[in-house]
Structures are given as C-alpha cells and as structure tokens.
Design a protein around this motif. Structure first.
Motif, mmCIF file in Angstrom:
data_model
loop_
_atom_site.group_PDB
_atom_site.id
_atom_site.type_symbol
_atom_site.label_atom_id
_atom_site.label_comp_id
_atom_site.label_asym_id
_atom_site.label_seq_id
_atom_site.Cartn_x
_atom_site.Cartn_y
_atom_site.Cartn_z
ATOM 1 N N THR A 255 0.781 -1.361 0.030
ATOM 2 C CA THR A 255 -0.099 0.116 -0.037
ATOM 3 C C THR A 255 0.643 1.310 -0.111
ATOM 4 O OG1 THR A 255 -1.673 -1.214 1.009
ATOM 5 C CG2 THR A 255 -1.998 1.207 1.233
ATOM 6 N N LYS A 256 2.157 1.177 0.572
ATOM 7 C CA LYS A 256 2.899 2.433 0.852
ATOM 8 C C LYS A 256 3.629 2.706 -0.443
ATOM 9 C CE LYS A 256 6.664 4.321 3.222
ATOM 10 N NZ LYS A 256 7.916 4.186 4.337
ATOM 11 N N THR A 257 3.968 1.608 -1.083
ATOM 12 C CA THR A 257 4.459 1.708 -2.490
ATOM 13 C C THR A 257 3.650 2.204 -3.492
ATOM 14 O OG1 THR A 257 5.856 -0.114 -1.968
ATOM 15 C CG2 THR A 257 5.578 0.332 -4.265
ATOM 16 N N ILE A 258 2.249 1.826 -3.587
ATOM 17 C CA ILE A 258 1.296 2.548 -4.506
ATOM 18 C C ILE A 258 1.242 3.728 -3.977
ATOM 19 C CG2 ILE A 258 -1.235 2.185 -4.961
ATOM 20 C CD1 ILE A 258 -0.975 -0.698 -4.597
ATOM 21 N N ARG A 259 0.948 4.076 -2.789
ATOM 22 C CA ARG A 259 0.803 5.589 -2.458
ATOM 23 C C ARG A 259 2.082 6.383 -3.087
ATOM 24 N NH1 ARG A 259 1.003 5.170 2.887
ATOM 25 N NH2 ARG A 259 -1.032 4.296 3.046
ATOM 26 N N ASP A 260 3.148 5.788 -2.760
ATOM 27 C CA ASP A 260 4.340 6.745 -3.288
ATOM 28 C C ASP A 260 4.428 7.001 -4.587
ATOM 29 O OD1 ASP A 260 5.146 6.928 -0.760
ATOM 30 O OD2 ASP A 260 6.708 5.261 -0.660
ATOM 31 N N SER A 261 3.958 5.801 -5.516
ATOM 32 C CA SER A 261 3.941 5.889 -6.901
ATOM 33 C C SER A 261 2.972 6.913 -7.338
ATOM 34 C CB SER A 261 3.513 4.614 -7.371
ATOM 35 O OG SER A 261 4.601 3.631 -7.352
ATOM 36 N N SER A 262 1.742 6.914 -6.708
ATOM 37 C CA SER A 262 0.601 7.921 -7.107
ATOM 38 C C SER A 262 1.055 9.415 -6.744
ATOM 39 C CB SER A 262 -0.592 7.331 -6.253
ATOM 40 O OG SER A 262 -1.749 8.346 -6.568
ATOM 41 N N PHE A 263 1.730 9.394 -5.600
ATOM 42 C CA PHE A 263 2.196 10.622 -5.379
ATOM 43 C C PHE A 263 3.313 11.263 -6.497
ATOM 44 C CE2 PHE A 263 5.402 13.468 -3.126
ATOM 45 C CZ PHE A 263 4.432 14.398 -2.807
ATOM 46 N N MET A 264 4.265 10.346 -6.864
ATOM 47 C CA MET A 264 5.406 10.934 -7.754
ATOM 48 C C MET A 264 4.528 10.960 -9.016
ATOM 49 S SD MET A 264 7.955 10.513 -5.827
ATOM 50 C CE MET A 264 9.465 10.464 -6.906
ATOM 51 N N ALA A 265 3.689 10.364 -9.483
ATOM 52 C CA ALA A 265 2.892 10.758 -10.646
ATOM 53 C C ALA A 265 2.030 12.089 -10.544
ATOM 54 C CB ALA A 265 1.930 9.420 -11.046
ATOM 55 N N LYS A 266 1.592 12.358 -9.577
ATOM 56 C CA LYS A 266 0.737 13.288 -9.557
ATOM 57 C C LYS A 266 1.681 14.905 -9.790
ATOM 58 C CE LYS A 266 -3.367 12.361 -6.611
ATOM 59 N NZ LYS A 266 -4.025 12.442 -5.383
ATOM 60 N N TYR A 267 2.791 14.760 -9.122
ATOM 61 C CA TYR A 267 3.585 15.936 -8.898
ATOM 62 C C TYR A 267 4.727 15.760 -9.924
ATOM 63 C CZ TYR A 267 0.977 17.382 -5.097
ATOM 64 O OH TYR A 267 -0.014 17.655 -3.963
ATOM 65 N N SER A 268 4.666 15.144 -10.909
ATOM 66 C CA SER A 268 5.869 14.809 -11.988
ATOM 67 C C SER A 268 5.855 16.010 -12.893
ATOM 68 C CB SER A 268 5.644 13.475 -12.766
ATOM 69 O OG SER A 268 4.549 13.684 -13.592
ATOM 70 N N ALA A 269 6.728 16.499 -13.641
ATOM 71 C CA ALA A 269 6.884 17.556 -14.553
ATOM 72 C C ALA A 269 5.762 17.429 -15.594
ATOM 73 C CB ALA A 269 8.391 17.682 -15.186
ATOM 74 N N ARG B 11 -2.489 22.993 -9.615
ATOM 75 C CA ARG B 11 -2.685 23.408 -8.114
ATOM 76 C C ARG B 11 -1.601 24.558 -8.268
ATOM 77 N NH1 ARG B 11 -3.086 20.346 -3.618
ATOM 78 N NH2 ARG B 11 -1.262 21.343 -2.672
ATOM 79 N N ARG B 12 -0.546 24.514 -8.847
ATOM 80 C CA ARG B 12 0.214 25.835 -8.785
ATOM 81 C C ARG B 12 -0.520 26.964 -9.558
ATOM 82 N NH1 ARG B 12 6.104 26.407 -12.353
ATOM 83 N NH2 ARG B 12 6.454 28.368 -11.768
ATOM 84 N N GLU B 13 -1.248 26.938 -10.377
ATOM 85 C CA GLU B 13 -2.109 28.190 -11.085
ATOM 86 C C GLU B 13 -3.230 28.486 -9.864
ATOM 87 O OE1 GLU B 13 -3.832 26.662 -14.473
ATOM 88 O OE2 GLU B 13 -2.191 26.643 -15.687
ATOM 89 N N SER B 14 -3.512 27.593 -9.051
ATOM 90 C CA SER B 14 -4.627 27.798 -8.084
ATOM 91 C C SER B 14 -3.838 28.628 -6.753
ATOM 92 C CB SER B 14 -5.376 26.686 -7.570
ATOM 93 O OG SER B 14 -5.916 25.985 -8.766
ATOM 94 N N GLY B 15 -2.637 28.421 -6.663
ATOM 95 C CA GLY B 15 -1.817 29.102 -5.665
ATOM 96 C C GLY B 15 -1.510 28.247 -4.581
ATOM 97 N N PHE B 16 -1.674 26.918 -4.617
ATOM 98 C CA PHE B 16 -1.526 26.054 -3.757
ATOM 99 C C PHE B 16 0.131 25.722 -3.380
ATOM 100 C CE2 PHE B 16 -5.818 24.805 -4.650
ATOM 101 C CZ PHE B 16 -6.422 25.007 -3.283
ATOM 102 N N GLU B 17 0.523 25.502 -2.305
ATOM 103 C CA GLU B 17 1.965 25.217 -2.216
ATOM 104 C C GLU B 17 2.232 23.861 -2.527
ATOM 105 O OE1 GLU B 17 3.416 26.487 1.764
ATOM 106 O OE2 GLU B 17 3.169 28.945 1.438
ATOM 107 N N ASN B 18 3.458 23.401 -2.936
ATOM 108 C CA ASN B 18 3.754 22.031 -3.130
ATOM 109 C C ASN B 18 4.174 21.336 -1.708
ATOM 110 O OD1 ASN B 18 3.536 22.272 -5.866
ATOM 111 N ND2 ASN B 18 5.715 22.891 -6.158
ATOM 112 N N PRO B 19 3.451 20.220 -1.617
ATOM 113 C CA PRO B 19 3.680 19.531 -0.370
ATOM 114 C C PRO B 19 5.350 19.058 -0.147
ATOM 115 C CG PRO B 19 2.706 18.115 -1.886
ATOM 116 C CD PRO B 19 2.714 19.510 -2.462
#
Length: 629
Positions: free
Chosen positions: A3-17, A25-33
C-alpha cells in the motif's frame, strides 16, 4: 508495504513535471507538499533521452579524436570540448551547433577545460602547458603558462583567492596569479607535491581541496589556505604516511607530520579517506568530482586486479567528529597514556594482502672516495667485542649518524619511483598501453621494502659493529660540524626537501609514544561499473542540483541516484545506516560507436552531454515522446 509503494507511486505521478494536476495546483496558488520537488526532479531525469549529436564526419570538419573533457560556461550558454587531436571545439548547447573551432590549440592532446568567468577559460594539455583564452577573440591565446614538467591533467579556479590551481602527472600542484605577471610568465608557486597524484579538485567555496592518487587514496585538506599551504605541507609525503598506517609500523619521517591531522588545526588540516566497499580493492582512483554544494566527493577507481571499476561517494565535510582522536601532543602528554587505535577488521580482498618484506640490512654502496678505510685486525677484534656487549635498541640506545634517517627514506622513495617506472616500461613493451593512457594503470606502492625507521633498532641490535661506521659514513667534515645534521639542501627528496629535526628534541621524540592515526569511514554510496575500455579515464559528473550522477557506461551512459526518489543528499543521509548502493534510474546504451570517456550536466538547464573516443558528442534532454535514436 504494498500500500505504501502504491501511495508513493501515485504521489510521484501527481507531481511529476508532465502532470496537469501539478500545474493546476500551481495556478490555483497552492504550495507544493514535501517531496513534490523530488517527484518533479525524478520525472525530468528519468525522462532524459538523446535528442541530438555532432561528429566531425557530419560537419565535414577535421578529425577531433577523443573528447576527453566537456565544460559549460557559468551561464550555460557555451559548451567547450577538449579533444585528443590538439583542438578545442565550442558549441551552442541549446541549438547543438558548433560555433567555433580552434585547431592546434596545443602541441599535444587537450585534457581539461575550466571557465574562470563568463568570457575567459583555461585549457591544459599533455604538452605540459596551460593556455588562457578569451571567447571574444579565439584567434590567439592570451597566455601560455609554463611550469609543469609532465602532462597537465586538471585545472581548478579558487574564487576565494582568485588563483588558478593546476595539477599534473609530475605530482605537483601549482597556483597561478592571473592578475599579476612578470615579463615572461605569471607569478606562480608550487604548493604541494605527491607521488602518484591523479586529480586535484576544489570545493565550490574553495575551503577544501581533495586529491586522489594511484595508491587508492583520497587526501582532503580542510580549511584550505593556498597562501600558506606550501609552508605547512613542506616535505609531507602522503604515500609514506599511508604506508605507515597500512603496515602498523612506525616510520619516523612520516610520524613527524602527525600534527597535520590534528583536529584543532585552523588551517590546512589533512585527512585521509581510504574506505571502499567490500569487494573493491581500490588501487588507482582515476576520476574525481566535487558535489555542487561541497558536501561529498565522487570518484571512480580501478581495483587492484584490474578486473573491476567502481564509483564511490565519500563524505568530505569537516564537521565535528564523533569519537574522534585526541588533540595535540601537549594534551596527550598531560592525559593518561591511551592505547593505539585498534585496527579495523580487514574486508575480504580479491587478492590476499601480503605484509611488506623486511629489507636486508645491507649498507648502501658508497663511492671509493667516500668509503671508510678497512679497519686493522686489532680494531676489528675490538669492534666484535663491542658488538657482543651492545645493548638492545631503546630510548637510551646509541643513535645513528645525523641525517641517516632522511637519507635512508630518500633512498627508499627512490626505490619506489624506480619500481613504478620499470613496471610502466614493461607495460609499454608488452603493448598494454594505448592512446590516452593517462598513467591510470600505474601500480600502487608495493615495493616489499620495510620502512627504514623500523630497521633502525633491528640494525643496531643485529648488525655487526663493524658495519655501523659504514652505514653512517659521510664525507669528512670539520670537527665543528660533526654533531650537526646536514643542511636541508644536501638531502635529496622526491617531493621537496625534508625539514631538519632539531637534535635537542630528537631524544624527547624517541621517549614519547607515537600513535598511528586511523582513518575515519567516509563512504556513503557506491556502485560497480562495467569494466570496458581498460586504460582510459572515464569522467563522471554531478547534476547541477547534486541529485544525480552521470556515469559513462561502455558506449553509453547511465544515471545514478542516491535513492529511487532522486532525493538530495541532505534528505538521504537522515536514515543513513552504512554505505548504500546507488540506484540506476536511467540508461542510454549503444548511442556512441566508441567508448564514452566524458560527461557533463549544464549548470542552468536540464541538459546533459557525453563525448566518446570517436569524437562524437551527444545531447540529452527530458523528452516525453519517443527517443530520437
């Protein structure tokens, strides 16, 4: 765990270039986690693919030979290639076009390029010279610097002292003041000499100097002061000190420089790094790079049996040492005597370590004009009687003639140099040496000669008394000078003159127990490399942010990270639990038609270039589509 590995992979995919979620999220003014920067860096570096190339056949240009070094200007607007066939090539790194070529830049192959600022750079060559160039006028060089006596392999620039620092296979490190010059040359100084020197690097703030040698040793100089370095390290021989550590036998001429390792030193403190991973019996450290933040040193070494190559990352920071050695000799003398540092258990080696064999107690041959007269029969009998009554060597034992220790050690070092030279000549005669040999296959110091300091007590105890006058025989001196050691200028040395020790303190030194310092474990990361292209130096490099390492790998390259998230070193060492293997996050193999020997990341862009022995240069950039090759 899954489960942790899947969560990490999902996070890396969400915040990839390449993720629209990150852009939204950047256009909306949210800070990066926390960890978002790692995800973006990983997506960029893992997506690096070859997009363009250049070679002399394509451009209908003169052959350049191998590309031995690549260097970007500080702004990343220029790329300069140092080539085997005496030329330098200048490119626009963004358009991948060659904009200028300087043929005949040197009279031998060009080894290294270093930018001093945005418009001036320096090159060095096997013709033993260094050349200064201005990118605005490349028709002629600004200046040629003469001083080295062998191939010049490395150039550094100290931003703190505004000095050019060069090193070569003559073992010397020179500093050049480029703002002050005489009628014939710049003002320069030889600040250090080390037998078997391969590379010399400065940290970005010029507070540290790191050297690597053909003896499998890294030498760090902390709190570097180039103006006093020559004075502080005068006569210091790293190979002798390292041999004393390995043999665990006291060598007086090496032990007298113990103060250079003192933790209380505020300038030019010396430290040795000699720990390597299991199975890596490092002998020749041929390539060396410093982290962009000065946190660690990246090196590539060849094992003792010449069958494997390894890349290692060592910590070089000069922080407080946990459980470090005691302070200076004054503190030692007031505190209770401590035991010598225990030897670490030896790691398994490819070949068993053989203890140096003791040198036979044979007196050195002297010229006929200097050799003492043969004693008469009566005097010989009296000498034999004295020999039978001679006490064992100790603090009160008679001392040999002044200056003998220095002379013996100089003979010892000469034997080392002669043996290395003979081994090199044998390899030349067997045809094992190719172009750009670069001396990286010189064998380490395995002379089988025991330290002269160890033999002193042995020779006093075991040698016949009639040999002692011959051992200490020197040309006749006036009585007034009989008790004074010879002047430093008369003592030969391979690395500067050996400083004279005062006779008044020599007896105290004999009575004072010496403790052979042990080196700290500094190894952080390592990886085994392919052993293709024996006899060539492969230049590695850090990325501009220090997250990644580009390592030449056969006819291509591979990208190595400290962990699978491509995190920075400062985040990786928090959970550090011993040396760790680096992670392979990307490869480009078979792109070149010959062995890759150089690589470099741009300081401003996500851009990587590699060069091979055929003269081809390839550019790599993050690319989400199919590879251009």
């Amino acid at each position: 765990m899954g489960t942790k590995t899947i969560r990490d992979s999902s996070f890396m995919a969400k915040y990839s270039a390449y993720s629209p979620y990150r852009l939204l999220r950047r256009e909306s003014g949210f800070e990066n986690p926390v960890g978002a920067s790692d995800a973006m860096a990983r997506s960029l570096y893992c997506g690096m693919k070859p997009i363009a190339s250049w070679d002399c056949e394509q451009a209908n240009a003169l052959p350049t030979g191998g590309v031995f070094n690549l260097e970007f200007s500080p702004e990343g607007s220029l790329l300069v290639a140092a080539c085997e066939k005496k030329s330098i090539q200048i490119f626009d790194p963004l358009t991948h076009q060659r904009i200028h070529s300087v043929n005949g830049a040197h009279s031998d192959c060009v080894n290294c390029v270093k930018f001093l600022d945005g418009r001036m750079f320096a090159t060095c060559s096997d013709d033993t010279t260094i050349a200064l160039w201005d990118v605005r006028n490349l028709k002629k060089k600004i200046r040629s610097l003469l001083g080295h006596s062998n191939w010049v392999k490395n150039i550094e620039f100290s931003v703190k002292d505004k000095l050019l620092v060069t090193s070569g296979l003559d073992g010397s490190i020179y500093t050049w003041d480029i703002n002050s010059y005489t009628e014939f040359n710049l003002v320069y100084q030889r600040v250090f000499h080390a037998s078997g020197l391969m590379r010399c690097r400065l940290s970005p703030d010029a507070r540290q100097m790191v050297m690597c040698t053909t003896g499998g040793l890294l030498v760090i100089i902390h709190d570097l002061n180039l103006s006093t370095l020559a004075q502080h390290l005068h006569g210091f021989k790293p190979n002798l000190y390292r041999l004393m550590q390995m043999s665990q036998q006291l060598i007086p001429i090496a032990a007298m420089y113990d103060h250079l390792f003192d933790l209380k030193r505020t300038e030019n403190r010396v430290e040795f790094v000699s720990d390597f991973p299991d199975g890596n019996d490092a002998e020749v450290v041929s390539a060396l790079q410093i982290h962009p933040q000065g946190w660690c040193a990246l090196s590539r070494n060849i094992s003792h049996d010449d069958r494997s190559e390894w890349s290692c990352i060592h910590d070089i920071q000069a922080g407080a040492h946990a459980g470090a050695e005691l302070a200076d000799k004054g503190t030692r003398s007031r505190s209770p005597p401590r035991r010598p540092a225990p030897r670490r258990r030896a790691r398994p080696r490819a070949r068993p370590y053989r203890q140096p064999r003791p040198m036979a107690a044979v007196p050195p041959a002297l010229p006929a004009s200097v050799a003492p007269a043969r004693p008469s029969t009566d005097s010989a009998r009296r000498e034999r009687d004295r020999d039978d009554e001679a006490p064992e060597a100790g603090p009160s034992a008679p001392r040999l003639a002044p200056g003998l220790s220095s002379i013996q050690n100089d003979v010892w070092e000469a034997s080392i140099t002669i043996k290395q030279h003979r081994m090199l000549q044998e390899m030349y005669s067997r045809g094992q040496v190719g172009r750009n040999f670069n001396m990286q296959r010189i064998m380490g110091i395995n002379t089988g000669i025991a330290p002269p300091g160890v033999l002193r007590a042995r020779s006093l105890r075991a040698a016949p008394a009639r040999l002692l006058p011959r051992l200490s025989a020197t040309p006749a001196l006036p009585a007034a000078h009989a008790r004074s050691p010879p002047d430093d200028s008369t003592l030969p040395s391979t690395s500067g003159q050996t400083p004279r020790r005062e006779s008044s303190s020599s007896c105290e030194d004999e009575e004072t127990p010496h403790y052979i310092r042990q080196n700290r474990d500094r190894l952080l990361y390592y990886v085994e490399e392919t052993n293709e292209g024996k006899g060539f130096i492969k230049e590695l490099c850090f990325s501009a942010d220090g997250r990644l390492v580009c390592s030449p790998f056969g006819r291509g390259m591979r990208l190595l990270a400290l962990n699978d998230r491509c995190a920075e070193l400062s985040h990786c060492v928090q959970d550090f639990d011993g040396p760790t293997q680096m992670v392979d996050v990307g490869q480009s193999l078979g792109i070149h038609q010959d062995l890759v020997v150089s690589s470099k990341f741009s300081p401003r862009h996500h851009l990587l270039v590699t060069g091979c022995l055929e003269g081809k240069i390839v550019w790599y950039e993050p690319y989400s589509g199919e590879s251009c090759y």
